[in-house]
Design a protein around this motif. Structure first.
Motif, short mmCIF file in Angstrom:
data_model
loop_
_atom_site.label_atom_id
_atom_site.label_comp_id
_atom_site.label_asym_id
_atom_site.label_seq_id
_atom_site.Cartn_x
_atom_site.Cartn_y
_atom_site.Cartn_z
N LYS A 1 0.85 -1.19 0.00
CA LYS A 1 0.00 0.00 0.00
C LYS A 1 0.88 1.24 0.00
O LYS A 1 2.09 1.16 0.26
N GLU A 2 0.27 2.36 -0.31
CA GLU A 2 1.01 3.61 -0.35
C GLU A 2 1.28 4.12 1.07
O GLU A 2 0.55 3.79 2.01
N LEU A 3 2.33 4.92 1.18
CA LEU A 3 2.60 5.56 2.46
C LEU A 3 1.52 6.59 2.77
O LEU A 3 0.93 7.19 1.85
N PRO A 4 1.23 6.82 4.03
CA PRO A 4 0.21 7.83 4.37
C PRO A 4 0.70 9.23 4.03
O PRO A 4 1.90 9.48 3.91
N GLU A 5 -0.22 10.15 3.88
CA GLU A 5 0.13 11.53 3.57
C GLU A 5 0.97 12.16 4.66
O GLU A 5 1.76 13.08 4.41
N SER A 6 0.81 11.69 5.88
CA SER A 6 1.56 12.26 7.00
C SER A 6 3.01 11.80 7.05
O SER A 6 3.79 12.27 7.89
#
Length: 648
Positions: free
Chosen positions: A334-339
């Motif tokens: 999955k993609e890294l979170p925006e934070s």
């Protein structure tokens, strides 16, 4: 008729030149020495007052002559006190010359290499025909550093005269009469350099007050040398180089080294953190942990993020297939979170470019290095302002540079021949001891490119090799050509080596780093010690604890240690590692593929901006004239005096 006249002309010219050869010999250099007379007085302070009268016949215009006089001599001496034993040593001496005068002619005197060169004549005037030069000087020979004997070894005629000499005469007067034993031991060597026989058949008369002699038709590059043993104490007050300078530098090296070690001990005691910590600071990833602990950003910090992401379920790692060469396969879950911080996003994008769902470590996307550089800079920016990590090595560098410089000057100034004789050894020793200090730090894992245990071991091997090179460097400078005792020399090495080995940690911590560093130091202490009982208890409450801490072990340079201490009690595979049953997870193996697959591709500068600037700065009482006491001594001997004559 014209042909006959030419034949007569050339025949007459031949006989004229042949006749001239009887008086001035063949001239191959535009001049010939017709007469060479030397008058000298040997004084009890081991100096010789010399008057040379050189008769020259110029067949071509010249400005004058030059007289070169060697200022260094090499001698093989038997230093054994027992008559039935022999112990030969090679001595080197640096001589001096003073009171140079030339009667009735202009002259200049200058040191050129190992010779004093007296240039006689005028740039504005040319000489042709017969000319006599008279020069006087005092030749000063040093203390011979052998307390139980004296000797005389002096070349009245040097071997560097480039033309033949028709007639040579000499008179050497002894201010202090020779003893019967010295008269019996008196020898004259003549001929090629190093000759130990009277090959030129020099005739001479000798008594206790002096020796006089002569020789005729001496070829070019021939020498005449006198030798005799002298009783102990024959020479008094001969000059000697003072040992004050190297002794002072030894004291300075010792003081600086001890001061550096004391300061290092004080700083280390202040930095010690006795409590063991089992988890990293809250919300701190492995890349930040490694950077904060060292005080500088490293490539391995970013690589540890792959394992950190895997534990966070962002990446899945597939083990390397035995018959394939693509390397480890990284699969994006999955993609890294925006934070996520910018450096994490950049590193993640460097691996999974253009929407890629997987990547092989041996087939990294094109331009991977650029993204990595960007991530390194972004990680550095995390530590600006109040989060500044502090200039860790500033005081360390200053302290060790001072130790290295003083050590190098100490070695370089230890020669009894001249202050510059050991300077090359001094420069080498100073530079190498600093390099050894740098490698010692890297061996401890403080600034290593690869923080694995194997990398640290290699650094220690390099450190020990550099120490050996310095020891050999010091050994070359010890012995009879050294102004001070061997104990001083090896003592200086010991102080310098101690500073290189134990000095360090004069770092400055910001308040931000000080608090976090202590926690990381406690975690590192736990990883290093390997308390299996504690780990077993932690695994009960947190089954993924081993793998949760693994990225931090990589960032802190303890991959192999973590594996060694805890592998026996680890009984599960990490959920993020997919591999065949016969190829279980290994922390050491994981560290190896990082080295094999990433490092060859990522040839980038693995240092912070501060480290780059630092590295760019750095990558950048008896006396004698000296001689062999054995008439069969080595042919490499060179007596005092000598030299030769040339024209200009």
């Amino acid at each position: 008729m014209k042909v006959q006249r030419k034949a007569v002309f050339w025949g007459l010219l031949f006989w004229i030149l042949l006749a001239l050869g009887g008086s001035v010999q063949a001239d191959e250099g535009g001049y010939t020495i017709t007469d060479y007379d030397v008058k000298a007085i040997l004084h009890t302070d081991n100096t010789i007052d010399v008057t040379e009268r050189i008769g020259v016949y110029f067949t071509e215009e010249r400005h004058g002559i030059y007289r070169n006089i060697p200022m260094e001599m090499t001698v093989v001496r038997d230093i054994s006190k027992k008559q039935d034993k022999s112990e030969e040593k090679i001595f080197r001496y640096g001589n001096k010359i003073r009171n140079i005068q030339v009667k009735g002619d202009e002259f200049t005197a200058s040191r050129q290499g190992e010779d004093e060169v007296i240039k006689i004549g005028s740039e504005d005037e040319a000489v042709i025909g017969a000319k006599t030069y008279v020069l006087t000087y005092t030749y000063v020979m040093p203390d011979d550093r052998i307390p139980y004997s004296d000797f005389l070894y002096y070349s009245i005629l040097g071997s560097e005269t480039e033309v033949p000499i028709n007639r040579f005469t000499f008179r050497l007067t002894f201010e202090k009469p020779l003893t019967d034993a010295s008269l019996e031991a008196f020898l004259i060597y003549s001929g090629d350099p190093g000759e130990k026989k009277n090959m030129l058949k020099v005739s001479y008369e000798l008594n206790e007050y002096g020796v006089s002699g002569q020789a005729e038709n001496i070829g070019e590059n021939q020498a005449v040398t006198v030798f005799t043993n002298l009783p102990r104490g024959y020479f008094k007050n001969a000059f000697k180089l003072s040992a004050a300078f190297p002794e002072t530098m030894f004291a300075l090296t010792a003081i600086l080294s001890v001061l550096y070690l004391i300061l290092s001990l004080i700083f280390r005691s202040r930095a010690k953190f006795g409590r063991v910590v089992y988890y990293p600071p809250e919300e701190m990833d492995s890349a930040k942990a490694g950077a904060i602990y060292r005080g500088a950003v490293r490539f391995t910090d970013l690589l540890s993020l792959i394992l950190y992401w895997a534990q966070q379920d962002y990446v899945e790692i597939h083990g390397r297939k035995k018959k394939k060469t693509e390397g480890i396969r990284l699969v994006k879950k999955k993609e890294l979170p925006e934070s996520a911080p910018a450096y994490q996003k950049t590193m993640f994008e460097a691996l999974f470019r253009d929407g890629a769902e997987e990547v092989y470590t041996q087939k990294l996307p094109e331009g991977f290095e650029k993204y990595l550089r960007k991530a390194l800079k972004e990680l550095e920016k995390e530590f600006n302002g109040e989060k500044d990590l502090g200039l860790r090595k500033f005081l360390d560098w200053i302290a060790m540079i001072l130790v290295s410089v003083s050590f190098g000057i100490f070695i370089g100034g230890s020669s009894a021949v001249s202050l510059s004789d050991h300077m090359v050894f001094g420069v080498f020793g100073g530079i190498v001891i600093f390099m050894a200090w740098r490698n010692r730090q890297k061996a401890k894992g403080e600034e290593a490119f690869s923080d694995g245990e194997a990398g640290g071991f290699l650094r220690w091997v390099i450190f020990l090799f550099l120490m050996f090179c310095i020891l050999v460097d010091v050994w070359f400078c010890t012995g009879v050509d050294c102004l001070i005792s061997d104990l001083y020399m090896y003592g200086g090495f010991a102080f310098g080596a101690a500073a290189a080995l134990f000095g360090g940690s004069l770092f400055h911590f910001s308040a931000y780093r000080n608090a976090l560093w202590k926690e990381l130091s406690g975690l590192r202490k736990f990883i290093w010690k390997g308390d299996k009982g504690t780990l077993e208890r932690l695994l009960i409450s947190d089954p993924d604890y081993y793998y949760r801490i693994f990225p931090y072990a990589v960032a802190l340079g303890l991959t192999a240690r973590w594996e060694k201490n805890f592998r026996p009690i680890r009984n599960t595979q990490p959920f993020w590692y997919k591999v065949d049953e016969d190829d279980p997870f290994s922390a050491r193996y994981m560290d190896r593929w990082i080295s094999e697959d990433f490092y060859p591709r990522c040839q980038i500068d693995n240092k912070s901006a501060v480290a780059e600037k630092i590295d760019s700065f750095t990558s950048g009482s008896s006396d004698s004239s000296g001689a062999s006491s054995d008439s069969s001594g080595a042919s490499s001997d060179s007596a005092g005096g000598g030299g030769g004559v040339g024209s200009w």
